[in-house]
Every structure is written in structure tokens, then in C-alpha cells.
Design a protein around this motif. Sequence first.
Motif, PDB file in Angstrom:
ATOM      1  N   ALA A 187      69.976 -43.868  24.301  1.00  0.00           N
ATOM      2  CA  ALA A 187      70.273 -42.262  24.737  1.00  0.00           C
ATOM      3  C   ALA A 187      69.715 -42.107  26.058  1.00  0.00           C
ATOM      4  N   LEU A 188      68.870 -43.042  26.629  1.00  0.00           N
ATOM      5  CA  LEU A 188      68.497 -42.970  27.958  1.00  0.00           C
ATOM      6  C   LEU A 188      69.683 -43.238  28.953  1.00  0.00           C
ATOM      7  N   ARG A 189      70.153 -44.318  28.675  1.00  0.00           N
ATOM      8  CA  ARG A 189      71.414 -44.958  29.291  1.00  0.00           C
ATOM      9  C   ARG A 189      72.467 -43.899  29.251  1.00  0.00           C
ATOM     10  N   ALA A 190      72.833 -43.297  28.223  1.00  0.00           N
ATOM     11  CA  ALA A 190      73.640 -42.305  27.925  1.00  0.00           C
ATOM     12  C   ALA A 190      73.652 -41.149  28.875  1.00  0.00           C
ATOM     13  N   GLY A 191      72.206 -40.702  28.888  1.00  0.00           N
ATOM     14  CA  GLY A 191      72.002 -39.436  29.980  1.00  0.00           C
ATOM     15  C   GLY A 191      72.228 -39.712  31.279  1.00  0.00           C
ATOM     16  N   ALA A 192      72.184 -40.881  31.763  1.00  0.00           N
ATOM     17  CA  ALA A 192      72.157 -41.356  33.056  1.00  0.00           C
ATOM     18  C   ALA A 192      73.792 -41.523  33.377  1.00  0.00           C
ATOM     19  N   LEU A 193      74.494 -42.193  32.512  1.00  0.00           N
ATOM     20  CA  LEU A 193      75.824 -42.316  32.684  1.00  0.00           C
ATOM     21  C   LEU A 193      76.680 -41.218  32.916  1.00  0.00           C
ATOM     22  N   ALA A 194      76.169 -40.192  32.177  1.00  0.00           N
ATOM     23  CA  ALA A 194      77.029 -39.004  31.750  1.00  0.00           C
ATOM     24  C   ALA A 194      77.063 -38.348  33.191  1.00  0.00           C
ATOM     25  N   VAL A 195      76.091 -38.524  34.328  1.00  0.00           N
ATOM     26  CA  VAL A 195      76.113 -37.705  35.554  1.00  0.00           C
ATOM     27  C   VAL A 195      76.154 -38.579  36.774  1.00  0.00           C
ATOM     28  N   LEU A 238      70.000 -34.603  29.627  1.00  0.00           N
ATOM     29  CA  LEU A 238      70.971 -35.103  28.549  1.00  0.00           C
ATOM     30  C   LEU A 238      70.241 -36.261  27.676  1.00  0.00           C
ATOM     31  N   ALA A 239      69.399 -36.920  28.334  1.00  0.00           N
ATOM     32  CA  ALA A 239      68.935 -38.230  27.560  1.00  0.00           C
ATOM     33  C   ALA A 239      68.069 -37.548  26.322  1.00  0.00           C
ATOM     34  N   LEU A 240      67.140 -36.329  26.788  1.00  0.00           N
ATOM     35  CA  LEU A 240      66.327 -35.852  25.615  1.00  0.00           C
ATOM     36  C   LEU A 240      67.173 -35.312  24.754  1.00  0.00           C
ATOM     37  N   SER A 241      68.252 -34.741  24.834  1.00  0.00           N
ATOM     38  CA  SER A 241      69.284 -34.085  23.985  1.00  0.00           C
ATOM     39  C   SER A 241      69.774 -35.396  23.368  1.00  0.00           C
ATOM     40  N   VAL A 291      66.502 -45.029  21.265  1.00  0.00           N
ATOM     41  CA  VAL A 291      66.078 -44.262  22.479  1.00  0.00           C
ATOM     42  C   VAL A 291      66.572 -44.754  23.876  1.00  0.00           C
ATOM     43  N   ASP A 292      66.645 -46.158  23.778  1.00  0.00           N
ATOM     44  CA  ASP A 292      67.220 -46.658  25.165  1.00  0.00           C
ATOM     45  C   ASP A 292      68.733 -46.486  25.189  1.00  0.00           C
TER      46      ASP A 292
END
Length: 447
Positions: A296-304, A234-237, A293-294
Motif C-alpha cells: 500500500a505504501l508503494r502504491a501511494g507513492a507510485l500513483a503520484v 493515498l497510501a493510508l487509503s 502495508v508495504d
Amino acid sequence: MPSKEELKVQVFDAIDARADELVNLAQTILKNPEPGFREVKTSQLVCNTLAGMGIPFRSGLGLTGVRADLLGGSPGPTFALLGELDSLIVNEHPYADSTTGAAHACGHHCQIGMLLGAAIGLNQPTVLSELSGRISLIAVPAEEYIEIEYRDSLRREGKIEFLGGKPELIKLGEFDDVDLAMMVHTTSTVEEGKLCISGTNNGTVAKKIQFLGRGSHAGGSPHLGINALNAATLALSAIHYNRETFRDADTIRVHPIITKGGEAVSAVPAEVRMETFVRGKTLDAILDANKKVDRALRAGALAVGAGVRIQTIPGYMPLAQNSQMNEIFGPVAAQLVGAEGVGHVAHRTGSTDMGDISQIMPAIHPYVGGATGLGHGADYVVQDYQLAVITAAKAMAATVVDLLADGARSGNKVVAEHRPEMTRPEYLKFMRSLASEQTFEAENNVN
């Protein structure tokens, strides 16, 4: 008093007389590639060659760097000629080390050959006596910004502070007494000519990312886990969805890789690791993209419901070359390869720690042809060593003559009129300000 052109003839004759030896030296390094901060054999070869020329040197700088100084006949500026010791890791390269995968897929072996060739040409009493100032010959470790985890371990052990060789040598004070700097890099781009006058380069910061989930049986109880690989995906996306916000003029480049994707296919991945660079043409552009980028990385983690640790590591500054030095190098290049053989490039989107040098002093980073294939690729091979080593050595040495002869009139003018972007203390303070480590905790609830 001999003219500059007469001095260059002496320099060129000395280089030509040992051309075969210099090419053999470069090819020896090609066959013994070593990645950054591990260039033990390459460093020793430089030391042995300098010792054979009777040139005093210091070694072990930034673990493997080497510096020697040639003194002119009268006071003047110090002009550093640089060459890079390290290789890449390219397992498929025809000259890759079968054990480590190290390979010279960027032509650094030729840099050491040309650096020592310039030393041979300049290290003559009849030449040095006509130059004002000092020539520093610096073989620098670890220009290729690779093996971030390994280098970060060296940092944590206190063996280095910065993960690139030139920033580390700046920190150690090896450039405190240097006024001007130059190196020449190989290129395989035919359109860039035999010698190429280059402009700016992207700068970069590096990032180490660790997504932290919860392991569970992937078949029996995936609902009890938190999938760190899904967080990373998700973070990559999310990073990709930000690309339309990057301005073309800023030449932003973000290119993550996953270095660990999980433990076993039967387990929900509890830990996933990534690395990426965030590159850009200016510091402001890099810092802006880095924030995205930071996010996006946090968003990927938060999503799951995963956690994420984000380590930002100082990389390399944007390269800004000194126009006066390029104006001096241009006629040198034309003399050696003809005006039709001289290319020009305005901007490159790769990065080099020569950018760090260019922030604190006048510097140039021209290119020399002779290679084929794609840079950093398995097919990047130097074909024309006469051009890539011998002509390049002459270009470096002739530029020294033009800047340091006639009482270093040209060299002193460049130094006096240059306005650095940063002082050395300001540079170190800024680099250290880039370093950060942030942890965002995972949710404690069971899904």
C-alpha cells in the motif's frame, strides 16, 4: 522447616510494614515521569532503594536498566521479577511533565513499587534460606514503543540495537541465566477483577516511512511539484482498503500517524513522514499484514510519481503465557483478593515486550486493578495504591515462594516441561531478520 504458607506470612508482614514507603515511592515516580531509555531519575531511585536494603545491583543495563539478585539457600532455577521504568508521552495527563509531556498513563510507576515491595518481602534470611535458586529483580527500560525516531537515532549511534528494553536486555545476555519470569501490570478494566490471569497478546513490528516528492509553489506552479502528502494520503487509503482481508482471528491492528506533513502551506509538500505499527496475534499474521502495508505504501507513492523509503523495525513478539505458572498464580490471587476478585482474559490486542521473554522461557504477565480511565489516555490514573502496589507485590512474592520453596519442586517442573518457541540465538536471529530498509525512487519527469 516452615511451610509455604508460613513463609508467605513472613513475606506479607514485611511488605505491609513498609507499605507507606512503597506507595510513596510509586507516587514519586508518578510525579517524575521519564520516557524510554531516558529513565535516569527513576533508575537512580531503584538503585538507591536497593542499596538501602543492602542488595547488590548492577545498573546502566540497556542505558538505564537495573538488575539485582537474591540468592536462595540451595541451588535451583533463576526466577526473574520484572518492573518497567518508563512512561508514555501524554501531554494532557494530570501528572504530565510540563517540559517533556511524559506521563505515567499506563501504571509503570506501580510496577517499580511492587517490584521493590516483592524484594522487601523476599529479602529476609529466614525466607531466602528456604528457597532454592535465585530471584532476579530487573527494572527494565523502554517498554512503551514510542519515540521511534529518537530510539532509532540511538540505534544508529550504536548505543542500542533494539528499540524495546527487554529485547535489548536479551541481546546483552541479561536473561541468559534466567529460567522463569514474571511481572504484573495495572489495569483499569473493572471486569478484569482485582487480579487478572491473562492469556495471549498481539505482537508487533514498527515502520518508519518517508514519502519523497518535489517541492514547488503551491499556488503558482503546483504542476511542477510532486505532492508527497498526496502519496501518503493515498497510501493510508490503500491500507484501509486492505482491512477486509485481515482475518478476525488474527486480530490485526494497523494504525499509522503522520509525523510530518510538509514544510509550509504555500509549498507542495516535498517530504512527508509517517510511523505505524503492524500488530497481530501470530508471527505469520504479522508478516502477512506487513507485506500488505508495504504494498500500500508503494502504491501511494507510485500513483503520484513520488518516492518512498520504508524502514521496518523489529517490535515485540506475541505474548504466550505459561499455563503451569498461571495455575500456580491463580490460587495466590484468590488468597489475596478472593476467588470472586480474580478475572480472566483470553487475548489482548495490545503489545508488550514481555512477549519476547515468553518466546524463550516460561513467563506470565497477570494484571492488577486499582486504576481508572483509558489505558494510555489522559484520564488513566491509579486510585487504589494498596491494591496496585502492595497486593501486587504480595502476589509476585508469593508466586516466587510457591515456585522456589520445597527444593523448587514446582519451579523445576515448570522449567523441565516447558518447550520454548525459540532459543535465545534463534530469537536474536529472527529479530534481526525483521529489520529492513527499502527505497523506491520517485519519477524524474516533471508533471
